[in-house]
Design a protein around this motif. Sequence first.
Motif, PDB file in Angstrom:
ATOM      1  N   TRP A  39     -29.614  79.142-117.379  1.00  0.00           N
ATOM      2  CA  TRP A  39     -28.978  78.665-116.148  1.00  0.00           C
ATOM      3  C   TRP A  39     -27.456  78.738-116.228  1.00  0.00           C
ATOM      4  CZ3 TRP A  39     -31.705  79.225-112.188  1.00  0.00           C
ATOM      5  CH2 TRP A  39     -33.057  78.896-112.154  1.00  0.00           C
ATOM      6  N   LYS A  40     -26.893  78.523-117.409  1.00  0.00           N
ATOM      7  CA  LYS A  40     -25.436  78.665-117.570  1.00  0.00           C
ATOM      8  C   LYS A  40     -25.013  80.096-117.250  1.00  0.00           C
ATOM      9  CE  LYS A  40     -24.908  75.187-121.158  1.00  0.00           C
ATOM     10  NZ  LYS A  40     -24.756  75.000-122.603  1.00  0.00           N
ATOM     11  N   ARG A  41     -25.753  81.067-117.780  1.00  0.00           N
ATOM     12  CA  ARG A  41     -25.428  82.474-117.556  1.00  0.00           C
ATOM     13  C   ARG A  41     -25.646  82.862-116.090  1.00  0.00           C
ATOM     14  NH1 ARG A  41     -22.867  86.720-120.257  1.00  0.00           N
ATOM     15  NH2 ARG A  41     -23.343  88.533-118.995  1.00  0.00           N
ATOM     16  N   MET A  42     -26.648  82.286-115.454  1.00  0.00           N
ATOM     17  CA  MET A  42     -26.939  82.597-114.052  1.00  0.00           C
ATOM     18  C   MET A  42     -25.784  82.192-113.134  1.00  0.00           C
ATOM     19  SD  MET A  42     -29.840  84.178-113.503  1.00  0.00           S
ATOM     20  CE  MET A  42     -30.292  83.797-111.810  1.00  0.00           C
ATOM     21  N   GLN A  43     -24.970  81.250-113.557  1.00  0.00           N
ATOM     22  CA  GLN A  43     -23.815  80.841-112.756  1.00  0.00           C
ATOM     23  C   GLN A  43     -22.759  81.947-112.716  1.00  0.00           C
ATOM     24  OE1 GLN A  43     -22.431  77.128-114.376  1.00  0.00           O
ATOM     25  NE2 GLN A  43     -24.331  76.065-113.895  1.00  0.00           N
ATOM     26  N   ASP A  44     -22.735  82.792-113.748  1.00  0.00           N
ATOM     27  CA  ASP A  44     -21.725  83.843-113.857  1.00  0.00           C
ATOM     28  C   ASP A  44     -22.195  85.201-113.350  1.00  0.00           C
ATOM     29  OD1 ASP A  44     -20.086  81.976-115.158  1.00  0.00           O
ATOM     30  OD2 ASP A  44     -20.890  82.529-117.119  1.00  0.00           O
ATOM     31  N   ASN A  71     -34.395  80.058-104.012  1.00  0.00           N
ATOM     32  CA  ASN A  71     -32.958  80.140-103.807  1.00  0.00           C
ATOM     33  C   ASN A  71     -32.625  81.454-103.095  1.00  0.00           C
ATOM     34  OD1 ASN A  71     -30.131  80.785-104.281  1.00  0.00           O
ATOM     35  ND2 ASN A  71     -30.132  79.177-105.835  1.00  0.00           N
ATOM     36  N   LYS A  73     -29.998  83.185-103.065  1.00  0.00           N
ATOM     37  CA  LYS A  73     -29.224  84.117-103.881  1.00  0.00           C
ATOM     38  C   LYS A  73     -30.071  84.834-104.932  1.00  0.00           C
ATOM     39  CE  LYS A  73     -24.857  81.637-103.505  1.00  0.00           C
ATOM     40  NZ  LYS A  73     -23.803  80.922-104.232  1.00  0.00           N
ATOM     41  N   THR A  74     -31.235  84.264-105.280  1.00  0.00           N
ATOM     42  CA  THR A  74     -32.022  84.824-106.381  1.00  0.00           C
ATOM     43  C   THR A  74     -33.468  85.164-106.014  1.00  0.00           C
ATOM     44  OG1 THR A  74     -32.589  82.595-107.159  1.00  0.00           O
ATOM     45  CG2 THR A  74     -30.638  83.632-108.133  1.00  0.00           C
TER      46      THR A  74
END
Length: 120
Positions: A39-44, A71, A73-74
Amino acid sequence: MKKSIYVVEDHPAIREIIEFLLTEELYEVKAFPNSADFWKRMQDSIPDMVILDIRLPDANGIDICNRLKQNAKTHHIPVMMMSANNHLSAVKAKCMAEDFINKPFDLNDFATRVAHYVSN
């Protein structure tokens, strides 16, 4: 530009095999041992495909799949679920993953399935 694939798999050996195989197939691969890192990487950055283990130490792959598919966006990202303990019909009833593969799996079959989803 290389297609990017995110792999969420807690078992180190399986994660490394998948990462190696997909890198050899010329994909840009980011592999994560847990959902928090994913999830951290998905923010970028948003990948072209996500491959999810169902059983993770900090989450359930089905819940992650549902969150991705709900979502705006995804929702378009193809998701392949992996598990040694589930069947496709059971997973399909719980989330809208495009595909499911049982572990252990044939590496050629796995690579063919991935290519199908990222080439479209």
